[in-house]
Scaffold this active site. Structure first.
Site, mmCIF file in Angstrom:
data_model
loop_
_atom_site.group_PDB
_atom_site.id
_atom_site.type_symbol
_atom_site.label_atom_id
_atom_site.label_comp_id
_atom_site.label_asym_id
_atom_site.label_seq_id
_atom_site.Cartn_x
_atom_site.Cartn_y
_atom_site.Cartn_z
ATOM 1 N N GLY A 35 -9.220 54.476 23.924
ATOM 2 C CA GLY A 35 -10.325 55.152 23.255
ATOM 3 C C GLY A 35 -11.245 55.951 24.166
ATOM 4 O O GLY A 35 -12.444 56.058 23.890
ATOM 5 N N ARG B 279 5.105 52.188 5.250
ATOM 6 C CA ARG B 279 4.151 53.165 5.796
ATOM 7 C C ARG B 279 3.133 53.553 4.717
ATOM 8 O O ARG B 279 1.953 53.697 4.981
ATOM 9 C CB ARG B 279 4.922 54.402 6.264
ATOM 10 N N MET C 197 -1.489 56.015 17.403
ATOM 11 C CA MET C 197 -0.053 56.095 17.699
ATOM 12 C C MET C 197 0.842 55.791 16.495
ATOM 13 O O MET C 197 1.986 55.382 16.669
ATOM 14 C CB MET C 197 0.295 55.147 18.853
ATOM 15 N N ILE D 205 2.521 57.386 12.878
ATOM 16 C CA ILE D 205 2.735 58.623 12.121
ATOM 17 C C ILE D 205 2.245 58.385 10.703
ATOM 18 O O ILE D 205 2.581 57.367 10.077
ATOM 19 C CB ILE D 205 4.227 59.006 12.144
ATOM 20 N N LEU D 206 1.419 59.290 10.213
ATOM 21 C CA LEU D 206 0.882 59.164 8.851
ATOM 22 C C LEU D 206 1.803 59.927 7.898
ATOM 23 O O LEU D 206 2.294 61.004 8.243
ATOM 24 C CB LEU D 206 -0.537 59.727 8.810
ATOM 25 N N ASN E 107 -6.568 66.254 15.412
ATOM 26 C CA ASN E 107 -5.842 65.441 16.399
ATOM 27 C C ASN E 107 -6.003 66.085 17.760
ATOM 28 O O ASN E 107 -6.200 67.299 17.864
ATOM 29 C CB ASN E 107 -4.353 65.387 16.036
ATOM 30 N N HIS F 83 -3.946 66.430 21.417
ATOM 31 C CA HIS F 83 -2.623 66.203 22.000
ATOM 32 C C HIS F 83 -2.639 66.691 23.449
ATOM 33 O O HIS F 83 -3.162 67.776 23.726
ATOM 34 C CB HIS F 83 -1.557 66.944 21.183
ATOM 35 N N ASP G 214 2.458 66.490 15.582
ATOM 36 C CA ASP G 214 1.766 67.349 16.554
ATOM 37 C C ASP G 214 1.846 68.825 16.171
ATOM 38 O O ASP G 214 2.108 69.700 17.000
ATOM 39 C CB ASP G 214 2.323 67.124 17.983
ATOM 40 N N GLU H 221 -9.574 66.906 27.884
ATOM 41 C CA GLU H 221 -9.605 66.440 26.492
ATOM 42 C C GLU H 221 -11.011 66.026 26.104
ATOM 43 O O GLU H 221 -11.495 66.306 25.007
ATOM 44 C CB GLU H 221 -8.662 65.243 26.308
HETATM 45 C C1 GRF Z 1 -4.752 61.100 24.875
HETATM 46 O O1 GRF Z 1 -4.033 61.642 25.940
HETATM 47 C C2 GRF Z 1 -4.513 61.896 23.616
HETATM 48 O O2 GRF Z 1 -4.315 63.260 23.859
HETATM 49 C C3 GRF Z 1 -3.259 61.285 23.068
HETATM 50 O O3 GRF Z 1 -3.378 59.915 23.350
HETATM 51 C C4 GRF Z 1 -4.240 59.720 24.470
HETATM 52 C C5 GRF Z 1 -5.329 58.812 24.007
HETATM 53 O O4 GRF Z 1 -6.161 58.396 25.028
HETATM 54 N N1 GRF Z 1 -3.097 61.618 21.669
HETATM 55 P P1 GRF Z 1 -7.504 57.632 24.672
HETATM 56 O O5 GRF Z 1 -7.137 56.417 23.817
HETATM 57 O O6 GRF Z 1 -8.418 58.572 23.983
HETATM 58 O O7 GRF Z 1 -8.035 57.182 26.014
#
Ligand code: GRF
Length: 214
Positions: free
Chosen positions: A12, A65, A90, A92-93, A107, A109, A145, A174
């Site tokens: 997180g 699901r 992690m 898939i919806l 999202n 990525h 994605d 990010e």
């Molecule tokens: C990040 O690299 C994000 O881009 C990917 O998963 C990772 C999550 O990291 N979808 P965090 O849990 O926010 O530290």
């Protein structure tokens, strides 16, 4: 003020970046719920520390699901959230869920989409020998994605980089672009036209959006 729910599965750090951004009184969004599909993860601690309600909806407790997604949808409805931020979520919806939240789910990525969708992005970027990589915040489509791109940040790959050093560099970006993208969306500046995003009247130059400074 836009009410947002954040879905996580692990550490997180992106959630933390969003929590920190929302702590600013002028920020146009607030987090009303954090949902994790995994119990006991660091991201839940981060939310609790910030006084944000949390819920564990463990996919292992559901036999399909659809029923897992339905439970998430109910929790979101109850929270009053109007937008979802996936932050290292992690699972898939399914398409039904995604379509219910179309253009209302973001999202992040760790690649320059549409390159390197899926997992092990940094290993694959290094294997491909690309000179630049980065990260992308996008609206979520039913395909993995995929979806209209809101912001991206670019980083140059060093000859010495390994997947871990690269991931760390990308993660740093990010944490800058996710709050920026959320701000743009919460300010109502983001329009989706077909499969593209246009950003209206933002105080950002293209340079700020592509190569953000903290
Ligand atoms: C990040 O690299 C994000 O881009 C990917 O998963 C990772 C999550 O990291 N979808 P965090 O849990 O926010 O530290």
């Amino acid at each position: 003020m836009l009410d947002v729910a954040v879905l996580i599965s692990g550490s997180g750090t992106n959630l933390q970046a969003l929590i920190d951004a929302c702590a600013d009184d002028d920020f146009p969004a607030r987090i009303v719920l954090v949902i994790s599909n995994n119990p006991g993860v660091k991201g839940l601690e981060r939310a609790e520390k910030a006084g944000i309600p949390t819920k564990v909806i463990n996919h292992r407790d559901y036999d399909s699901r659809e029923s897992f997604d339905e439970q998430i949808h109910e929790a979101l409805k109850e929270s009053g959230a109007k937008l979802i931020c996936l932050a290292g979520f992690m699972r898939i919806l399914d398409a039904r869920f995604v379509n219910r939240w179309r253009n209302r789910m973001l999202n992040i990525h760790p690649s320059l989409l549409p390159s390197f969708k899926g997992l092990h992005t940094q290993e694959r970027a290094l294997e491909a020998g690309v000179r630049f990589t980065g990260c992308t915040v996008h609206f979520v489509n039913p395909e993995l994605d995929d979806g209209p791109i809101i912001t991206q940040a670019v980083i140059a790959i060093d000859p010495d980089d390994d997947p871990d050093t690269l991931a760390a560099k990308v993660l740093e970006k990010e944490h800058i672009i996710y709050p920026q993208a959320l701000k743009l969306v919460a300010e109502g500046r983001v329009r989706v036209v077909g499969n593209k995003v246009t950003i209206q009247g933002a105080d950002y130059s293209d340079e700020d959006i592509i190569n953000p400074k903290p």
